[in-house]
Design a protein around this motif. Sequence first.
Motif, mmCIF file in Angstrom:
data_model
loop_
_atom_site.group_PDB
_atom_site.id
_atom_site.type_symbol
_atom_site.label_atom_id
_atom_site.label_comp_id
_atom_site.label_asym_id
_atom_site.label_seq_id
_atom_site.Cartn_x
_atom_site.Cartn_y
_atom_site.Cartn_z
ATOM 1 N N SER A 1 3.255 1.486 -11.768
ATOM 2 C CA SER A 1 2.186 2.040 -10.935
ATOM 3 C C SER A 1 0.898 1.239 -11.110
ATOM 4 O O SER A 1 0.235 0.878 -10.122
ATOM 5 N N THR A 2 0.551 0.938 -12.366
ATOM 6 C CA THR A 2 -0.684 0.185 -12.632
ATOM 7 C C THR A 2 -0.607 -1.228 -12.083
ATOM 8 O O THR A 2 -1.518 -1.704 -11.391
ATOM 9 N N LEU A 3 0.515 -1.920 -12.369
ATOM 10 C CA LEU A 3 0.657 -3.297 -11.908
ATOM 11 C C LEU A 3 0.741 -3.378 -10.392
ATOM 12 O O LEU A 3 0.246 -4.337 -9.787
ATOM 13 N N SER A 4 1.364 -2.377 -9.769
ATOM 14 C CA SER A 4 1.472 -2.365 -8.305
ATOM 15 C C SER A 4 0.095 -2.331 -7.659
ATOM 16 O O SER A 4 -0.143 -2.975 -6.636
ATOM 17 N N LYS A 5 -0.813 -1.573 -8.265
ATOM 18 C CA LYS A 5 -2.175 -1.501 -7.719
ATOM 19 C C LYS A 5 -2.835 -2.877 -7.753
ATOM 20 O O LYS A 5 -3.460 -3.304 -6.773
ATOM 21 N N TYR A 6 -2.668 -3.579 -8.885
ATOM 22 C CA TYR A 6 -3.284 -4.902 -8.993
ATOM 23 C C TYR A 6 -2.650 -5.896 -8.021
ATOM 24 O O TYR A 6 -3.351 -6.667 -7.351
ATOM 25 N N PHE A 7 -1.311 -5.880 -7.957
ATOM 26 C CA PHE A 7 -0.638 -6.813 -7.052
ATOM 27 C C PHE A 7 -0.976 -6.516 -5.595
ATOM 28 O O PHE A 7 -1.143 -7.440 -4.791
ATOM 29 N N SER A 8 -1.058 -5.246 -5.257
ATOM 30 C CA SER A 8 -1.435 -4.879 -3.894
ATOM 31 C C SER A 8 -2.837 -5.371 -3.579
ATOM 32 O O SER A 8 -3.099 -5.892 -2.490
ATOM 33 N N GLY A 9 -3.740 -5.191 -4.542
ATOM 34 C CA GLY A 9 -5.107 -5.665 -4.346
ATOM 35 C C GLY A 9 -5.161 -7.166 -4.126
ATOM 36 O O GLY A 9 -5.898 -7.655 -3.258
ATOM 37 N N ILE A 10 -4.351 -7.915 -4.906
ATOM 38 C CA ILE A 10 -4.311 -9.375 -4.749
ATOM 39 C C ILE A 10 -3.791 -9.751 -3.368
ATOM 40 O O ILE A 10 -4.374 -10.595 -2.670
ATOM 41 N N ALA A 11 -2.677 -9.137 -2.954
ATOM 42 C CA ALA A 11 -2.081 -9.449 -1.655
ATOM 43 C C ALA A 11 -3.034 -9.128 -0.511
ATOM 44 O O ALA A 11 -3.193 -9.918 0.427
ATOM 45 N N ILE A 12 -3.674 -7.960 -0.575
ATOM 46 C CA ILE A 12 -4.607 -7.558 0.489
ATOM 47 C C ILE A 12 -5.811 -8.488 0.523
ATOM 48 O O ILE A 12 -6.269 -8.897 1.600
ATOM 49 N N ILE B 1 0.845 -1.202 0.000
ATOM 50 C CA ILE B 1 0.000 0.000 0.000
ATOM 51 C C ILE B 1 0.877 1.247 0.000
ATOM 52 O O ILE B 1 0.614 2.215 -0.734
ATOM 53 N N ILE B 2 1.930 1.248 0.815
ATOM 54 C CA ILE B 2 2.872 2.384 0.836
ATOM 55 C C ILE B 2 3.460 2.592 -0.559
ATOM 56 O O ILE B 2 3.555 3.727 -1.062
ATOM 57 N N SER B 3 3.858 1.494 -1.210
ATOM 58 C CA SER B 3 4.465 1.582 -2.542
ATOM 59 C C SER B 3 3.495 2.183 -3.545
ATOM 60 O O SER B 3 3.876 3.048 -4.347
ATOM 61 N N VAL B 4 2.246 1.732 -3.512
ATOM 62 C CA VAL B 4 1.243 2.246 -4.454
ATOM 63 C C VAL B 4 1.050 3.747 -4.264
ATOM 64 O O VAL B 4 1.011 4.520 -5.233
ATOM 65 N N ILE B 5 0.942 4.191 -3.005
ATOM 66 C CA ILE B 5 0.720 5.618 -2.725
ATOM 67 C C ILE B 5 1.909 6.453 -3.187
ATOM 68 O O ILE B 5 1.746 7.497 -3.843
ATOM 69 N N VAL B 6 3.130 5.997 -2.872
ATOM 70 C CA VAL B 6 4.332 6.764 -3.232
ATOM 71 C C VAL B 6 4.510 6.810 -4.749
ATOM 72 O O VAL B 6 4.799 7.873 -5.319
ATOM 73 N N ILE B 7 4.336 5.665 -5.430
ATOM 74 C CA ILE B 7 4.484 5.636 -6.888
ATOM 75 C C ILE B 7 3.446 6.536 -7.546
ATOM 76 O O ILE B 7 3.744 7.277 -8.489
ATOM 77 N N TYR B 8 2.221 6.493 -7.049
ATOM 78 C CA TYR B 8 1.156 7.337 -7.600
ATOM 79 C C TYR B 8 1.509 8.818 -7.431
ATOM 80 O O TYR B 8 1.343 9.618 -8.370
#
Length: 679
Positions: free
Chosen positions: A553-564, A325-332
């Motif tokens: 950024s796009t892939l990180s959102k999907y991977f984060s969603g999967i992990a969560i 989640i931190i990674s997604v926010i920072v990359i965005y």
Amino acid sequence: YESNSQRAVPLFAGGSYFDVFRCNFLAGSKTGALDNNRVVISSKLANSLFKGPKNAIGKIVQFNNEYATEPYLISGVFEPSGDDIMPHDILLSFDQFLNWRPENNNWNNGGTQVHLVLKEGVNIDQFNAKIHDFLDKFLNTSDRLFVQKYTDTHLYGKYENGIPVAGRIIHLRIFSWIAVFIMIIACINYMNLSTAQAFRRMKEIGLKKAIGAQRSTLVYQYFSESLCIAFLSLVVAIGIIALLLPSFNVITGKTLTLVKASDLILPALAFATVTGFIAGIYPGLYLSRFKPVFALKGKTDSKSGSLWFRKGLVVFQFTTSVVLIISVIVIYQQMNFLREFNLGYDQDHLISFNREGILYESDAEAFMSEVKKLSGVVHLSYLWGQLPGDVSGGSGMQWEDMDREAPRVDFSFIEGGYDMANVLGVEFKEGRSLSDKFATDEVAVVLNESAAQIIGYESPVGRKFYNGHDVGQIVGLVKDFHFDGLHEEIGPFFFMYSEDGDRFMAKIRSENQMETIRAIEKLHKTFNPGYPFEFNFVDDSYQQQYLEEQRISTLSKYFSGIAITISCLGLLALTAFSTQRRFKEIAIRKVLGSSNLNIVRLLSREYVFLVLVAILIAIPIGFYLMKNWLNNFAYRISLESGYFILSGLVMLLIVWFTIMGQIMNAAKVNVTESLNTES
């Protein structure tokens, strides 16, 4: 060289090209295929122009552009490779390139790639040591030579001190680690769920042991169960991949197919086996060690250590999720920063298109004169390269009072028409732009602030400057602007005039923008018939520089969603098992006067505590990882505390909503029914 409105890409190559690169010839012979006045074309071009490779051999083609004007004989047709690092449709002789640009036939030319085939057994490090100082024989330079494996150039494209250190390999490593952590999270879920429902299988385990089952038999059973689930998951995963692969290809810009991935079958099976084995280790060893006496009574003889181990696994799951989640926010935030950053020149409504054919040879001024008459055109010029990033460079610059013993400095520059600086809208601090009203401006330059600092003059206008070709005057000083994007610091730079240039750049008004572009296209067809008018907006080219980051950024959102999602599914199941086992305790507390709110607080406290621990662990890890990622940008956001607080709050809310349904149901338990159930 146009086919079905698709521009054919030329590549100049030496005569030994086919000895270095594998090239599948469909027609013709490789021997002498690139001799003067001969050309090799792709099968796509042959099918488009001559209805087949065999029909193309021996045909004459004419190139009416800056590369060549004489006729060429088609000597071969090749089948392009889908993974070629340098995609091309036409192969021309490199000698032709040197005839066109003889000034590039020198050791200062850094734009030519050289490819070698080393003898079997040659040590690359020793070879690099031998050629390290090779350029000193021909140039007074600090540049050093080294070779790199051709297969590494795609992944290792960033260099420090002559050593490939990074590039796309960073992205590959990032997503590989994310995939590994997602698999670990899934394995942890299986472990926790298996052990959480252990009390349901206690009597089964006790009976099996009572009738003589060995522990090894039970271990084999639980490992078999986890392996079966892993292989079933692999089958489901292949189906999901088949459905999502087209969308994945759109996001990544690739053309992956399951057919091409057939060589991954054995690795996938091996990965599923390892996953099933890892997932079954803890349940197999934990459940199989229950003693028959305790198991038949529905009690465990487990120590508190196993409970803490399971809690530790939960903490690991949510630590990984918070880091993502931190990674997604920072990359965005960094992507937004790049989009909104002031580059120091005006990208808005700035278009670029090729200068070729007659417009390159003779009629450029007449064409430009007509374009400038259009009411929607503010400025127009031509240049070599394209902003951002595609500019020229050199280290042979000199100036008045220069210290001849000082280290040589690399300067970047744009050469083209007089009006370049005005087209870009850069801000002048001193002096003026280049102008055709001054004959001496043919060799004059306009510096940026960084260049002025390098040469040591606060007011450089009027000083002499050697641009690598001619000695001229410095006529202007502009504020620094980001001609090379935001990955690099702004370096010394200058504008210089040249009658050559491979692209036009026009500043157009925002009103009736498309009408202006269509008017330019109409003039282009009139002055340069037979050549396509292909334009792009410069701000789009700027965004293309960060396409890899946007994909991350796009892939990180999907991977984060999967992990969560995986973590929360596990937590949801754990909460269900936990509350089910505590129904009698909940009923007794309600009899003694506890309210539903108190019971909710009691049951959620444990999981909220685990998530808080995960957040505290994840914050320094996320800070370290994102700091390293941001170091790839010379201009970047600062890591504000708000990003980490927001990440923690998001995780807490997700966990709260995940478990709240189960806990609320438990709090509403029927007291009479719960007290009548067996322990």
